[in-house]
Motif scaffolding. Structure first.
Motif, mmCIF file in Angstrom:
data_model
loop_
_atom_site.group_PDB
_atom_site.id
_atom_site.type_symbol
_atom_site.label_atom_id
_atom_site.label_comp_id
_atom_site.label_asym_id
_atom_site.label_seq_id
_atom_site.Cartn_x
_atom_site.Cartn_y
_atom_site.Cartn_z
ATOM 1 N N ASP A 117 0.819 -1.221 0.000
ATOM 2 C CA ASP A 117 0.000 0.000 0.000
ATOM 3 C C ASP A 117 0.852 1.271 0.000
ATOM 4 O O ASP A 117 0.332 2.375 -0.087
ATOM 5 N N LEU A 118 2.159 1.111 0.058
ATOM 6 C CA LEU A 118 3.035 2.271 -0.151
ATOM 7 C C LEU A 118 2.991 2.714 -1.618
ATOM 8 O O LEU A 118 3.268 3.865 -1.932
ATOM 9 N N ALA A 119 2.695 1.749 -2.496
ATOM 10 C CA ALA A 119 2.862 2.016 -3.924
ATOM 11 C C ALA A 119 1.598 1.853 -4.763
ATOM 12 O O ALA A 119 1.526 2.378 -5.868
ATOM 13 N N VAL A 120 0.621 1.112 -4.265
ATOM 14 C CA VAL A 120 -0.529 0.808 -5.126
ATOM 15 C C VAL A 120 -1.786 0.652 -4.276
ATOM 16 O O VAL A 120 -1.712 0.171 -3.135
ATOM 17 N N SER A 121 -2.922 1.122 -4.824
ATOM 18 C CA SER A 121 -4.163 0.873 -4.089
ATOM 19 C C SER A 121 -5.252 0.316 -4.999
ATOM 20 O O SER A 121 -6.432 0.431 -4.705
ATOM 21 N N ASP A 122 -4.832 -0.274 -6.122
ATOM 22 C CA ASP A 122 -5.817 -0.899 -7.016
ATOM 23 C C ASP A 122 -6.530 -2.041 -6.292
ATOM 24 O O ASP A 122 -5.909 -2.765 -5.524
ATOM 25 N N ASP A 123 -7.817 -2.186 -6.599
ATOM 26 C CA ASP A 123 -8.516 -3.396 -6.167
ATOM 27 C C ASP A 123 -8.338 -4.398 -7.307
ATOM 28 O O ASP A 123 -9.025 -4.332 -8.327
ATOM 29 N N GLN A 124 -7.373 -5.292 -7.142
ATOM 30 C CA GLN A 124 -6.993 -6.166 -8.260
ATOM 31 C C GLN A 124 -8.143 -7.087 -8.679
ATOM 32 O O GLN A 124 -8.300 -7.370 -9.865
ATOM 33 N N THR A 125 -8.930 -7.540 -7.707
ATOM 34 C CA THR A 125 -10.000 -8.455 -8.104
ATOM 35 C C THR A 125 -11.037 -7.725 -8.976
ATOM 36 O O THR A 125 -11.472 -8.231 -9.998
ATOM 37 N N LYS A 126 -11.341 -6.474 -8.591
ATOM 38 C CA LYS A 126 -12.298 -5.703 -9.407
ATOM 39 C C LYS A 126 -11.690 -5.375 -10.767
ATOM 40 O O LYS A 126 -12.380 -5.314 -11.776
ATOM 41 N N ARG A 127 -10.391 -5.108 -10.768
ATOM 42 C CA ARG A 127 -9.727 -4.772 -12.040
ATOM 43 C C ARG A 127 -9.840 -5.945 -13.020
ATOM 44 O O ARG A 127 -10.201 -5.778 -14.176
ATOM 45 N N PHE A 128 -9.529 -7.138 -12.539
ATOM 46 C CA PHE A 128 -9.618 -8.306 -13.423
ATOM 47 C C PHE A 128 -11.066 -8.548 -13.853
ATOM 48 O O PHE A 128 -11.336 -8.848 -15.015
ATOM 49 N N GLU A 129 -11.973 -8.392 -12.899
ATOM 50 C CA GLU A 129 -13.398 -8.572 -13.250
ATOM 51 C C GLU A 129 -13.816 -7.591 -14.340
ATOM 52 O O GLU A 129 -14.512 -7.952 -15.287
ATOM 53 N N ALA A 130 -13.346 -6.349 -14.203
ATOM 54 C CA ALA A 130 -13.715 -5.326 -15.185
ATOM 55 C C ALA A 130 -13.191 -5.685 -16.575
ATOM 56 O O ALA A 130 -13.750 -5.267 -17.580
#
Ligand SMILES: Cc1ncc(C[n+]2csc(CCOP(=O)(O)OP(=O)(O)O)c2C)c(N)n1
Ligand SMILES: [Mg+2]
Length: 381
Positions: A209-222
């Motif tokens: 979380d120092l570098a990224v705050s993407d929700d990876q599961t939502k990103r892949f779903e999208a």
């Protein structure tokens, strides 16, 4: 696994009731990885120790491969996109019985001239499907492999039917290349592509979380992927998720929640295990935690046998495939072999000459883009 008594992990994290057979096999990967990195005095022990459970389930229960025939065309592809965790791959190749991945090579990890380079290099050792290390690159190449499978399967359905598995880390998913690659895979519904994300929340500098705050599961779903999340230290959950991923009509991402450096009591879960040897003291403590009393590089025969048995099981798949190949008409067989070798179809030249003859009169006025498109239609037939 058959008839085994469940053994509880004593790590004090989430206790998962894996079979003792599974724990032994996964701990063999952990031990080889921490010992090889220690001997080289450089390398990345955290990732192989964290993903040992996932890799054990994948290789022992799903991956279709034959160490005696590493180039067998219809093998499943395994791509270690998180290439810094190379000791995971080298351990698996050694344990499952790839002839050239000897214990000597493991002991020579990261030494000049060895097959066991710091990051996997294509061509150095059998079973290394592609060069990885630049984060994200393996994932993108695996998308290409899955696309190749789909295209070849459309032409040669009787002899092409394999999966592409990827282990990707947080860093792979941060890279821009991963964004394009997963978009493309989702669009093309590359359903035989299965990505196992090492969801350990740790990267080189500390917490992700120092570098990224993407929700990876939502990103892949999208991007049109099927997404699941599992405890990456729970044999049964991992097995169930991979089995389900094989059934979907979309590419799959399984978020495997893991603890980096699993088993090293003072360093696990920290970036301290990402890219540095554990040190003799911590390794001794990890041996206790993992209930692994064996000397460095010593894999007891009964545990090695379990792994070698996994390796020899693949022979039946490659033999059955050879039979399917033989059953094809000779010309299809040779066309398939040419396509694997990258040879051009024998009638391509005639097709191009014919195309030229048929070109319309306004062809010279075409935009280059259109000429290119029309030419590709002829070449790709
Ligand atoms: C494109 C690229 N940038 C930087 C690096 C250097 N690097 C190697 S591993 C790593 C961190 C990867 O973090 P993660 O994927 O979370 O791995 P983990 O710490 O969980 O093993 C970095 C920055 C690299 N290999 N490739
Ligand atoms: Mg990580």
């Amino acid at each position: 696994m058959d008839g085994d008594e469940p053994s509880m992990n004593k790590i004090g994290l989430k206790s998962s009731p894996n079979s003792s057979k599974h724990d032994d096999m996964a701990n063999a990967i952990r031990a080889l990885s921490m010992d090889a990195v220690q001997a080289a005095n450089s390398g990345h022990p955290g990732m192989p120790m964290g993903m040992a459970d996932v890799a054990t389930v994948l290789f022992s229960k799903f991956l279709k491969f034959d160490p005696a025939k590493p180039d067998w065309p219809d093998r499943d592809r395994f791509v270690l996109s998180a290439g810094h965790g190379s000791m995971l791959l080298y351990s698996l190749l050694h344990l499952t019985g790839y002839k050239d991945m000897t214990l000597e090579e493991i002991k020579n990890f990261r030494q000049l001239g060895s097959k066991t380079a710091g990051h996997p290099e294509f061509g150095h050792a059998d079973g290394v499907e592609t060069t990885t290390g630049p984060l994200g690159q393996g994932l993108a190449m695996a998308v290409g492999m899955a696309l190749a499978e789909k295209m070849q399967a459309a032409r040669y359905k009787d002899i092409v039917d394999h999966h592409t598995y990827v282990i990707a880390g947080d860093g792979c998913l941060m890279e821009g290349s991963s964004h394009e690659a997963i978009s493309f895979a989702g669009h093309l519904k590359l359903n035989k592509l299965i990505v196992l994300w090492d969801d350990n929340s740790i990267s080189i500098d500390g917490s992700t979380d120092l570098a990224v705050s993407d929700d990876q599961t939502k990103r892949f779903e999208a991007h049109g992927w099927d997404v699941q999340a599992v405890d990456g230290h729970d044999e049964a959950q991992i097995e169930k998720a991979i089995a389900a991923a094989k059934e979907t009509d979309k590419p799959s991402m399984i978020a495997c929640r893991t603890t980096i450096g699993f088993g090293a009591p003072n360093k696990q879960g920290t970036s301290g295990v990402h890219g540095a040897p554990l040190g003799d003291e911590e390794i001794a403590l990890a041996r206790k935690e993992l209930n692994w009393p064996h000397a460095p590089f010593d894999i007891p025969n009964d545990i090695l046998d379990k792994w070698r048995c996994v390796g020899t099981m693949g022979a039946r798949h490659s033999a059955a495939w050879e039979e399917s190949l033989k059953a094809l008409p000779a010309e299809v067989r040779s066309e398939f072999k040419n396509s694997l070798a990258g040879d051009l179809p024998s009638d391509l030249e005639d097709a191009i000459l014919e195309y030229k003859r048929q070109l319309s009169e306004d062809a010279p006025a075409w935009a280059t883009r259109k000429s290119s498109q029309e030419a590709l239609k002829v070449i790709y037939y």
